[in-house]
Design an enzyme around this catalytic site. Structure first.
Site, PDB file in Angstrom:
ATOM      1  N   TYR A  62      -9.843  -0.304   2.740  1.00 11.90           N
ATOM      2  CA  TYR A  62      -9.280  -0.250   4.314  1.00 11.90           C
ATOM      3  C   TYR A  62      -9.269   1.126   4.621  1.00 11.90           C
ATOM      4  O   TYR A  62      -8.865   2.069   3.832  1.00 11.90           O
ATOM      5  CB  TYR A  62      -8.147  -1.133   4.562  1.00 11.90           C
ATOM      6  N   ASP A 111       0.741  -1.317  -0.042  1.00 19.79           N
ATOM      7  CA  ASP A 111      -0.199  -0.052  -0.122  1.00 19.79           C
ATOM      8  C   ASP A 111       0.855   1.125   0.072  1.00 19.79           C
ATOM      9  O   ASP A 111       0.371   2.268  -0.363  1.00 19.79           O
ATOM     10  CB  ASP A 111      -1.129   0.088   1.229  1.00 19.79           C
TER      11      ASP A 111
HETATM   12  N1  ABN Z   1      -5.319  -2.049  -1.070  1.00 17.22           N
HETATM   13  C1  ABN Z   1      -5.113  -2.150  -2.252  1.00 17.22           C
HETATM   14  C2  ABN Z   1      -5.508  -0.840  -2.947  1.00 17.22           C
HETATM   15  C3  ABN Z   1      -4.911   0.327  -2.229  1.00 17.22           C
HETATM   16  C4  ABN Z   1      -5.471   1.714  -2.777  1.00 17.22           C
HETATM   17  C5  ABN Z   1      -6.121   1.792  -3.859  1.00 17.22           C
HETATM   18  C6  ABN Z   1      -6.884   0.680  -4.442  1.00 17.22           C
HETATM   19  C7  ABN Z   1      -6.298  -0.842  -3.865  1.00 17.22           C
HETATM   20 CU    CU Z   2      -7.633  -6.913   7.731  1.00 14.96          CU
END
Ligand code: ABN
Ligand code: CU
Length: 754
Positions: free
Chosen positions: A474, A389
């Protein structure tokens, strides 16, 4: 992603966040601190200088800017500029001249080639110093605009529209998170490719993750088209005749379940036609699973938000106890620089502590250097889901625009963050970093229990520097805390919505939890690499591994009669080849960053700061030769100690390489795994410490539809560093606003003396 990012996609000109200038002349007054991040004006000036240079000197016709950020000056120059000594008590070096530099990654959108360029600010004008074409297959970070472009491309693609319609989803209901491709050898590394995790959105703001779709389009963001569709396979049912070799046994709700092992290898491209999935289509679950109260109420009229919570305000009638000078913060005895960049988000630098008039250097730089979220489902294409990320998307570019009274309570100071847009203008997050103070319970207390004895209680006040990032589904909340006893901490809070896939007919699934009907939240890990460039009482540091050991003499023996003896064994990490360390729970292992040139006056031990990561240690579940381990070797050890090396080429800042998208583990010389080799001395050297912490997430229905925060921490505590408890001078608690909870309540006031 911040809502404000939407305006980038729509390309709304002249929004509050889009900053434009027309000259390559810098329009800022100059930096206060050499690590001040590039301002929006500087980003624009740098873009214009790059355009001018490439137009005059290269065949490049059209540029997509990806990242523009400050190229920091050498460490010793920064310390000298700020008057911070290289060793506590010594005279600072003479202040040098500092040249402000910028580094840019961009893409030639005609050829798809990627470039890196370094510019220097010379007499107010940005000049290109170097321009390098990146080797074929090396991909710069994926921009927010590319992620949104990926969604747009699939929403307009005829095949995707048809495939969605086949399972009852209309074109306007198709949404997707663009992800980096991850690892897929079927596609050329040179192409700028993403995978789209597709969902249906039923209402305007409903939780689209409640409606996962059963196919994964692959998108080329230079050609701007869907180039392939992948179809995750389905597990064969229990009743099928399964040989023991191909069976997978697991326990579900106390029952042994046997499934046929899924096919996990990627099918050859020509065999996986979009028209012919090898299994039946799976319509998405369509039941609403919302997180917005008004929408929850719509689906369930009985729902109401709690009405038995009375207000709780944070009031600081005399203002805050910290001072800001641009990006520099002073709070009680702490002083630090707070910067923002597209990749790490918050970066804390030149952190010092004023110990009774002596300036004591502590941390040169502290940040999140990488993180990896590998998923555990082995069926293709799920293993491609292992998100870096920070390195693939940029934690900073995903930072939220923070709001008073909800993200942080009390009297808040915000710092902005900015990053470059494809067109070279700057995107500004006005409130990217929140700075405030919090009450943190008791800091210390003692009561002399004898009749007439006295008591003294001191409350802990902590300074918080925080940022919240939305990475598609997330949320990550980053809280850096500083305390009055000289300790500091990074707390990572995880929230947001689980990454899910369809689970037809709620069949048991060995690699995930069914969190709602038809929704499989796949098992995964969140593994973070926290990077500390330490300067504990100066740059010469040694990391000491300390184990707590039982006395080996047997119980009843003359040397350990009661069998209770234990002691510590301290082993300096002396050679670079020993730099990768692992936690040992039986030895209650800990690591201390020490300075061999400074000793505690009583204990005579070298001064130090202890790293606390006990609750955060998390072993990688991927095999040592897995795709995840090849690309993210930092996950294979808990602590890494390496000698610092500076400079734009080969600097030790990104443990999984500077350019992360599309890596397949081939440039290991740029990875942390290759830095821990050889005989280089690590005792009394300028060191970097990387801490791998994380959590293995076996999702619960209680994590759905939005996860209550999961927390993990890395702490830094003085260890033989201060003569005694450095918080003895914190005033005793005496809050005149505290009172009885109920009208007839009895509340004794505290009797602390100050
Ligand atoms: N967790 C993968 C992701 C992060 C940022 C944007 C799209 C996908
Ligand atoms: Cu998790």
């Amino acid at each position: 992603m911040a809502t404000s990012v939407d305006s980038t996609v729509q390309g709304v000109p002249g929004t509050a966040t889009g900053v434009q200038t027309t000259s390559t002349k810098a329009t800022f007054p100059g930096f206060k601190h050499p690590l001040d991040p590039l301002t929006p004006d500087e980003i624009v000036a740098v873009s214009l200088a790059v355009r001018k240079y490439t137009a005059e000197n290269t065949p490049i016709k059209a540029i997509r800017f990806i990242t523009t950020y400050l190229l920091p000056p050498p460490k010793k120059d920064v310390l000298a500029f700020l008057g911070i000594p290289l060793s506590t008590g010594s005279k600072p070096e003479p202040a040098p001249k500092i040249t402000r530099k910028a580094e840019v990654d961009f893409i030639d959108v005609v050829t798809g080639d990627s470039y890196n360029t370094i510019l220097a600010l010379q007499t107010g004008v940005w000049k290109v110093e170097t321009l390098d074409k990146l080797p074929d297959g090396v991909q710069a970070q994926i921009s927010v605009e590319e992620l949104l472009m990926c969604e747009q491309i699939i929403r307009e693609d005829e095949t995707v529209i048809r495939l969605a319609k086949e399972v009852g989803v209309e074109a306007h209901q198709i949404f997707a998170d663009g992800w980096a491709l991850g690892y897929d050898e079927r596609f050329p590394k040179k192409d700028r490719i993403q995978q789209a995790i597709v969902f249906a959105r039923i209402g305007e703001h409903d939780n689209l993750y409640a409606h996962p779709m059963d196919f994964v389009p692959v998108v080329d963001s230079i050609a701007k088209k869907v180039i392939h569709i992948d179809w995750p396979p389905q597990f064969a049912k229990n009743s099928d005749n399964i040989s023991s070799e191909s069976s997978l046994n697991f326990t579900s709700v106390g029952k042994d379940v046997t499934l046929k092992k899924p096919t996990t290898a990627p099918p050859p491209l020509q065999e996986s036609s979009p028209d012919k999935p090898e299994r039946a289509r799976i319509p998405p679950p369509l039941e609403p699973q919302d997180f917005l109260p008004d929408l929850i109420k719509k689906a369930n009229p009985k729902f109401k938000v709690r009405d038995d919570i009375k207000p709780l305000h944070v009031v600081q009638p005399e203002g805050v106890s910290f001072k800001m000078d641009g990006h520099e913060l002073e709070w009680q005895k702490w002083k630090m620089h707070i910067a923002f960049n597209h990749r790490e988000g918050i970066v804390l630098s030149t952190v010092t502590y004023n110990d009774d008039g002596t300036l004591r250097p502590l941390f040169y730089r502290l940040s999140l250097s990488e993180m990896l979220v590998p998923y555990g489902a082995p069926e293709h294409p799920h293993p491609r889901k292992h998100a870096f990320d920070a390195g693939e998307y940029g934690m900073g570019t995903m930072a939220n625009e923070l709001a008073l009274g909800c993200d942080c309570l009390g009297q808040i100071h915000y710092l902005p963050g900015s990053f470059v847009k494809h067109d070279g203008t700057a995107f500004l997050i006005k409130n990217a970093i929140c700075i405030h103070e919090e009450d943190h319970g008791l800091l210390w207390k003692h009561t002399d229990y004898r009749v007439g004895g006295r008591s003294h209680a001191v409350r802990s006040r902590r300074l918080v520097v925080s940022m919240i990032c939305t990475l598609a589904n997330y949320e990550y909340i980053w809280n850096y805390y500083f305390y009055q006893d000289g300790s500091a901490e990074l707390e990572i809070r995880l929230s947001g919505i689980l990454q899910v896939y369809i689970n037809p007919k709620d069949e048991p699934n060995p690699f995930g939890s069914i969190v709602a009907p038809g929704i499989n939240a796949q098992y995964h890990q969140h593994l973070f690499s926290v990077r500390l460039d330490s300067m504990i009482d100066g740059l010469k540091n040694t990391v000491v591994e300390t184990d707590v050991l039982q006395l080996d003499a047997p119980t009843g023996s003359i040397h350990n009669f009661a069998g209770n003896g234990f002691f510590t064994r301290e082993t300096p990490i002396a050679k670079q080849k020993d730099g990768a360390r692992n936690y040992d729970v039986e030895k209650d292992r800990r690591w201390i960053i020490t300075n061999p040139d400074h000793q505690h006056p009583a204990s005579k031990k070298n001064v130090g700061y202890a790293i606390g990561m006990k609750g955060g240690v998390c072993k990688s579940m991927a095999k040592p030769d897995s795709w995840v381990a090849k690309r993210g070797g930092f996950t294979q050890s808990d602590l890494w100690v390496v000698k610092d090396k500076e400079g734009p080429k080969g600097s030790r800042i990104w443990p999984s390489g500077k350019y992360v998208p599309g890596t397949r583990g081939e440039h290991q010389e740029e990875f942390i795994t290759s830095w821990v080799q050889g005989e280089d001395n690590l005792v009394g050297e300028d060191l970097l410490v990387y801490m791998t912490v994380g959590t293995t997430h076996i999702p619960r229905p209680e994590d759905w539809p939005v996860m209550p925060v999961e927390m993990l921490r890395v702490s830094f505590k003085p260890f033989h560093f201060f003569t005694a408890n450095p918080s003895m001078d914190v005033p005793g608690a005496n809050d005149s606003h505290s009172g009885a909870a109920f009208p007839n309540g009895d509340a004794a006031c505290c009797s602390n003396s100050n």
